[in-house]
Design an enzyme around this catalytic site. Structure first.
Site, PDB file in Angstrom:
ATOM      1  N   CYS A 108     -27.689 -54.732  83.726  1.00  0.00           N
ATOM      2  CA  CYS A 108     -28.313 -55.857  84.505  1.00  0.00           C
ATOM      3  C   CYS A 108     -29.813 -55.685  84.148  1.00  0.00           C
ATOM      4  CB  CYS A 108     -28.080 -55.954  85.809  1.00  0.00           C
ATOM      5  SG  CYS A 108     -28.031 -54.617  86.632  1.00  0.00           S
ATOM      6  N   HIS A 121     -33.672 -58.801  89.773  1.00  0.00           N
ATOM      7  CA  HIS A 121     -34.358 -57.532  89.187  1.00  0.00           C
ATOM      8  C   HIS A 121     -35.922 -58.282  88.815  1.00  0.00           C
ATOM      9  CE1 HIS A 121     -31.107 -55.293  90.032  1.00  0.00           C
ATOM     10  NE2 HIS A 121     -30.592 -55.136  88.869  1.00  0.00           N
TER      11      HIS A 121
END
Length: 391
Positions: free
Chosen positions: A169, A280
């Site tokens: 990710c 993120h």
């Protein structure tokens, strides 16, 4: 590709890809749950089978899962009986999405491939495999070209089965803007990236509350190494060379991933876990081979106009804009920007000159969408459009 060709490709995809049966492995986990929410109203795919651990097998999905999504359990799967993750329960499926934990994913995904099933994996187990593409759909769909070789090298050779992995990710949020910059300005020499990663990236139950509340954890096991080598595989090319097979047979020309095919890119990553649920954030500095380097405004324009093949081909999960460029001084922010375009794009802001390298910026990606399930679904859509999976 001409406009007529694009329109014909999109029309063919829309016409011929209704009602493709898919299975979801690890369906009760957080990534599996995200797969099911995204597939609920998918125009091409419908969920035909669910797989989970033996303790969940035999139960209706609603009774087997601890649902952690912000939307209700999709009605189309709530009463579906969960199977063990064995190929015999999924032979009618044309596509298998794997949200399995890495602890168990390797053997299970290999067994599904051996059963001639097309596996789109979110796990790390096969990312380093020299014959398995590591695909971020907004970046490197050209790596689908190694799939026929992967099938040929299996024993026995496969007609339909293969494994495709999507990236970690945190890597995904980095390589999308890097790809746009490389496309516009040529090779990038080095990258420094510091991540602030959401707790959902650790899965459920994840990081203990006493470790993450009022705190930042400056270590995520294996994460920095993943970012550093995955970026090279994704942005690298595919080359052909004469190779000796492992069984000592006659040498043959084989395709391989060349992680330095176009330039000797160096990546240094520092990864941190922060008390954010999803999204993120990454602070990135880059140095270009080109001298003089592009200006911040040129970089903004290149990011803003970047278009990927998955968008051109009309894949339904593709975002309208691959990269959203923010002009505000305090954006992007996870709480404000992580669900824009259903989390399928990357947000970039604070593009400015770097006094050590050339350019620095902040990137934000939704780790459970473009960083996980959404990328796998887009990869499957690309495979259908490219004829890698028959519709």
């Amino acid at each position: 590709m001409s406009n007529d060709t694009k329109e014909n490709t999109c029309e063919a995809a829309t016409t011929n890809t209704k009602n493709i049966k898919v299975g979801v492995l690890g369906a009760t986990g957080t990534v599996g749950q995200r797969f099911l929410t995204l597939l609920t109203d998918h125009p091409w795919f419908f969920v035909h089978a669910l797989g989970a651990s033996p303790r969940s097998a035999g139960k209706p999905y609603a009774k087997a899962v601890q649902w952690k999504q912000t939307t209700p359990i999709p009605t189309n799967v709530a009463d579906m009986i969960v199977n063990e993750c064995k190929p015999e329960h999924f032979l009618d499926c044309q596509i298998i999405f794997s949200g399995l934990d890495a602890d168990v994913a390797g053997e299970i995904e290999a067994a599904f491939r051996s059963s001639d099933l097309a596996v789109f994996s979110n796990a790390r187990n096969f990312r380093r495999d020299p014959h398995v593409p590591l695909i971020v759909p907004l970046v490197n769909p050209s790596h689908f070209s190694i799939i026929p070789q992967q099938q040929t090298l299996q024993n026995p050779p496969l007609k339909k089965g293969f494994i495709i992995t999507n990236a970690n990710c945190s890597t995904t949020g980095l390589v999308v803007p890097l790809c746009a910059l490389e496309k516009a300005f040529g090779p990038i020499e080095c990258v420094l990236v510091t991540t602030m990663q959401a707790i959902s990236g650790a899965g459920y139950p994840g990081v203990p509350s006493l470790d993450i509340l009022d705190n930042i954890v400056p270590y995520i096991s294996g994460e920095e190494e993943k970012m550093e080598w995955e970026t090279l595989k994704i942005l690298g090319g595919i080359s052909e060379s004469e190779q000796q097979p492992p069984d000592g047979g006659q040498s043959a020309k084989l395709l391989s991933f060349d992680m330095h095919a176009r330039y000797p890119l160096r990546v240094s990553a520092s990864c941190n876990r922060v008390p954010v649920i999803d999204g993120h954030t990454e602070c990135v500095s880059v140095r270009f081979t080109r001298r003089p380097p592009p200006s911040p405004q040129q970089v903004r324009e290149a990011l803003n106009t970047f278009t990927s093949e998955v968008q051109i081909l009309g894949c339904p999960s593709a975002p309208r804009k691959a990269i959203v460029v923010h002009e505000e001084a305090d954006r992007p922010q996870p709480r404000l920007d992580r669900y824009f375009q259903n989390g399928a794009s990357v947000s970039v802001g604070r593009v400015r000159q770097c006094q050590v390298l050339d350019i620095k910026f902040v990137a934000l990606s939704n780790n459970v969408s473009i960083g996980a399930a959404t990328s796998s679904i887009m990869n499957a859509e690309l495979a259908v459009v490219k004829g890698v999976v028959e519709s």
